[in-house]
Design an enzyme around this catalytic site. Structure first.
Site, PDB file in Angstrom:
ATOM      1  N   GLU A   1      38.596  44.431  46.349  1.00  0.00           N
ATOM      2  CA  GLU A   1      39.481  44.093  45.100  1.00  0.00           C
ATOM      3  C   GLU A   1      39.040  43.813  42.993  1.00  0.00           C
ATOM      4  O   GLU A   1      39.272  44.697  42.376  1.00  0.00           O
ATOM      5  CB  GLU A   1      39.709  42.454  45.047  1.00  0.00           C
ATOM      6  N   ASP A   2      37.291  43.722  43.607  1.00  0.00           N
ATOM      7  CA  ASP A   2      36.927  44.100  42.520  1.00  0.00           C
ATOM      8  C   ASP A   2      35.308  45.052  41.777  1.00  0.00           C
ATOM      9  O   ASP A   2      34.973  44.999  41.349  1.00  0.00           O
ATOM     10  CB  ASP A   2      36.490  42.821  42.204  1.00  0.00           C
TER      11      ASP A   2
END
Ligand code: MN
Length: 710
Positions: A76-77
């Site tokens: 996700e990051d």
């Protein structure tokens, strides 16, 4: 501050060194991937996945879950993708991380429209591996513990979502400790004032309650000793959110809720559970109807316990839960507890081995056996998931609303679940934006869009594949209404047709005669009578004679009626009360005759059809028809051809027919005689003129010797 070393030490209790090494490696990988990122609190980002892994370690989850927790925000990051994680840590871990990332997206895309309870189930059903959910819950729990760093409006949103979705999921999986913590943290973030008041009231009440609790506790303990039972008795305090929910849902005052004292007795064996129950029922009078045996019939998530309510002194109620140590562990950790759930005393049970008892036990037993034989928590956990939600699928409407349907449900079921009108006017559907058959069973997470047209009608064939009662009932109901409507209309036309012989119409008939006829026929209304005529159950000819005007009585001779009768005109779209005879397949332009067939309405034949010959002049059974001018349907005809057989003949016939706008429904070679073959074709045409064009074109083919309409 928690460190990876501290976690490793803790893991030493239940994982082997190789597994611990892998968990450590995932930590360092995450640390590097998130390098430079900080949490809102200012701490390095990696403290968050480490904390999530710690939560799972408390639940003694397997090493793959812990690794996935370490890596859960990496896709996700950071720049790292699924393949990156897969190559480093294997497919299982990558799949869990991927699943967690997907859930995060689902949250953002759909939360506005999501109805919470379906959403919870959907989240559960969608995760292919239930460890995805456990990692997600650990992630959420740590975020809730550190929620204070967020701006207030975000706190409220996350708290709401936690109450709506994640706490109930924890409850459903039997993870009571996680549920309680999530609920209290979220309650305090979402309703800070209410939480404060209730907490203050609880603290105040605690003083007075303490004496009551310890006196009851002592009384129970003494009784157990006397009976020779070894049990740990403890008082339970309700958590803030459950007090609040009770006040709200059951409209109880705080003091009413506080008049309930809850205790738990944990004993060594199932047998002791029932003996303890007997002991407390001897001690206090039980409240009628409040006893529940979740040992005999466990909850779907495996929860087992005996529950009973007792009348205490001074109007207080005493709630008691009785269970074994194993059951107690399952009750607080639920699904996460599977790894040390033992069931040594399988034989040690009271005599209540009834059928339902056995069935319910079988589920839990099945889980255990599966776990023991699989030796692999993944298989085990998967089967738990399908056991929790065996029969449901969750799909989205185009606006993101979630619909819960039984498994096997199709787009038609979906359409009727949205609204009966949507079902009744549905013609096709898109599943994940692609056109798909209406009969295709839906799968979890699909987006279903129903295409409707106002003129559409339910199809009888749908009854073969719909699975919901709602769809089935609505389709039947519609078809029945439709048939009535069509029968009444046809009945009216038939009756008018015959009344015309007496120079009358339905509007001229004598109401007294009509009433008399209805009474005699035991019908309630003119509509019923017309329906009966339309369905062919009652002869229009006979009814017309009964209803004809008196003064015309002598004028008409039955014999010449048919010849003078103007044919009834039909459009071909009359629907369920009008059928085309399969024997002669009439098309517009053919001379036609209608056979009134009991229960079915009108069956249309060509006037020349052999099957109708003997009935043709029977005015009670047949009626002359003509085609109305505007036909908007296509009609099937059968063509017989004799051809000189060669390779590609079938294709040649088919392309020729369709080149003049005839759709070929079927085509087959029926027999060979040397080089000659008989080919049978079914094609659709508009009318006789169109048919003539088609036949002419086919006849011109070199290999076609002869062509006839059957
Ligand atoms: Mn996270």
């Amino acid at each position: 501050m928690p460190t990876i070393d501290a976690l490793s030490q803790r893991l030493d209790d239940y994982l082997d060194p190789m597994q611990i090494q892998q968990v450590r490696r995932s930590y360092f990988y995450a640390e590097q991937a998130h390098d430079g990122q900080k949490r809102k609190s200012g701490e390095p980002y990696v403290t968050h996945p480490l904390a999530a892994a710690n939560i799972l370690a408390e639940l003694r989850m397997d090493h793959q879950s812990l690794m996935a927790a370490m890596l859960h925000d990496v896709i996700e990051d950071t720049e790292i993708n699924y393949e990156g994680i897969e190559s480093q840590f294997g497919k299982s871990v990558a799949d869990i991380v991927d699943g967690v990332s997907k859930l995060t997206h689902l949250e953002f895309e759909t939360k506005a429209e999501a109805q919470a309870s379906n959403f919870q189930k959907m989240v559960l059903a969608m995760a292919e591996d239930i460890r995805v959910i456990l990692v997600k819950l650990a992630d959420r729990l740590h975020n809730m513990r550190t929620l204070g760093a967020m701006p207030p409006h975000k706190q409220r949103r996350i708290a709401r979502e936690t109450l709506d979705i994640y706490a109930p999921i924890a409850a459903r999986l039997g993870m009571r400790d996680v549920q309680v913590e999530l609920e209290d943290l979220a309650f305090q973030a979402h309703f800070p004032m209410r939480a404060k008041h209730i907490r203050r009231a609880v603290v105040q009440a605690r003083g007075q309650r303490k004496d009551v609790i310890s006196s009851i506790q002592e009384t129970i303990e003494k009784r157990l000793q006397k009976e020779g039972l070894n049990g740990q008795v403890s008082g339970r305090e309700k958590h803030l959110y459950s007090i609040y929910s009770k006040m709200k849902a059951q409209r109880k005052s705080f003091s009413e809720i506080m008049d309930v004292f809850a205790f738990r007795v944990v004993v060594d064996s199932v047998d002791d559970c029932y003996r303890t129950l007997g002991a407390v029922h001897n001690l206090y009078k039980p409240v009628h109807g409040r006893f529940k045996d979740y040992i005999a019939i466990p909850k779907a998530n495996g929860y087992q316990s005996l529950h009973t309510d007792l009348f205490g002194a001074r109007d207080i109620t005493i709630e008691v839960q009785i269970r074994t140590h194993e059951m107690d562990a399952v009750a607080s950790q639920g699904i996460a507890e599977h790894s040390h759930y033992k069931n040594d005393d399988e034989e040690d049970r009271s005599e209540s081995a009834l059928g339902s008892y056995k069935r319910a036990r079988k589920w839990v037993q099945g889980l255990l056996e599966m776990h023991q034989s699989a030796g692999n928590s993944m298989e085990f956990i998967d089967s738990v998931k399908t056991d929790l939600f065996p029969d449901e699928v969750y799909v989205f409407t185009p606006l993101g609303k979630i619909m819960e349907l039984p498994s096997g449900a199709t787009a038609v079921d979906f359409a009727y679940a949205v609204h009966t009108d949507v079902g009744n006017s549905c013609v096709s559907c898109r599943i994940n934006r692609r056109l798909a058959p209406l009969s295709q069973p839906l799968e979890n997470g699909q987006t279903v869009e129903i295409i409707t047209t106002p003129s559409a009608q339910p199809n009888m064939a749908w009854l073969n594949f719909v699975v919901t009662g709602k769809a089935r009932t609505a389709i039947r109901h519609y078809l029945k209404n439709q048939q009535r409507h069509e029968s009444v209309e046809l009945g009216q036309r038939l009756l008018n047709q015959f009344l015309a012989n007496y120079g009358a119409t339905l509007n001229d008939i004598d109401p007294f005669k009509l009433r008399e006829l209805l009474q005699e026929a035991e019908l309630n209304s003119l509509e019923d009578l017309l329906e009966d005529i339309g369905l062919g159950n009652r002869m229009a000819y006979v009814v017309a004679r009964r209803l004809r005007p008196d003064e015309d009585m002598e004028k008409t001779e039955d014999q010449d009626r048919l010849s003078r009768q103007k044919p009834l005109s039909i459009k071909g779209t009359e629907g369920m009360v009008l059928h085309y005879a399969k024997c002669c397949l009439p098309i517009p332009g053919d001379k036609i005759i209608g056979h009134i067939s009991t229960g079915r309405g009108l069956v249309i034949h060509q006037t020349e059809c052999r099957n109708i010959g003997y009935l043709r002049d029977d005015p009670e059974k047949c009626i002359y028809l003509e085609w109305s001018d505007n036909q908007d349907e296509e009609f099937s005809v059968n063509l017989s051809t004799e051809v000189e057989s060669h390779r590609g003949i079938i294709a040649e016939l088919a392309t020729t027919a369709s080149s003049v706008g005839a759709d070929v429904v079927s085509i087959d070679i029926s027999e060979h005689e040397g080089q000659l073959a008989h080919v049978h074709m079914e094609v659709t045409v508009e009318d006789r003129i169109h048919l003539a064009r088609v036949m002419k074109k086919l006849r011109r083919l070199k290999s076609v010797n002869r062509i006839t309409r059957d």
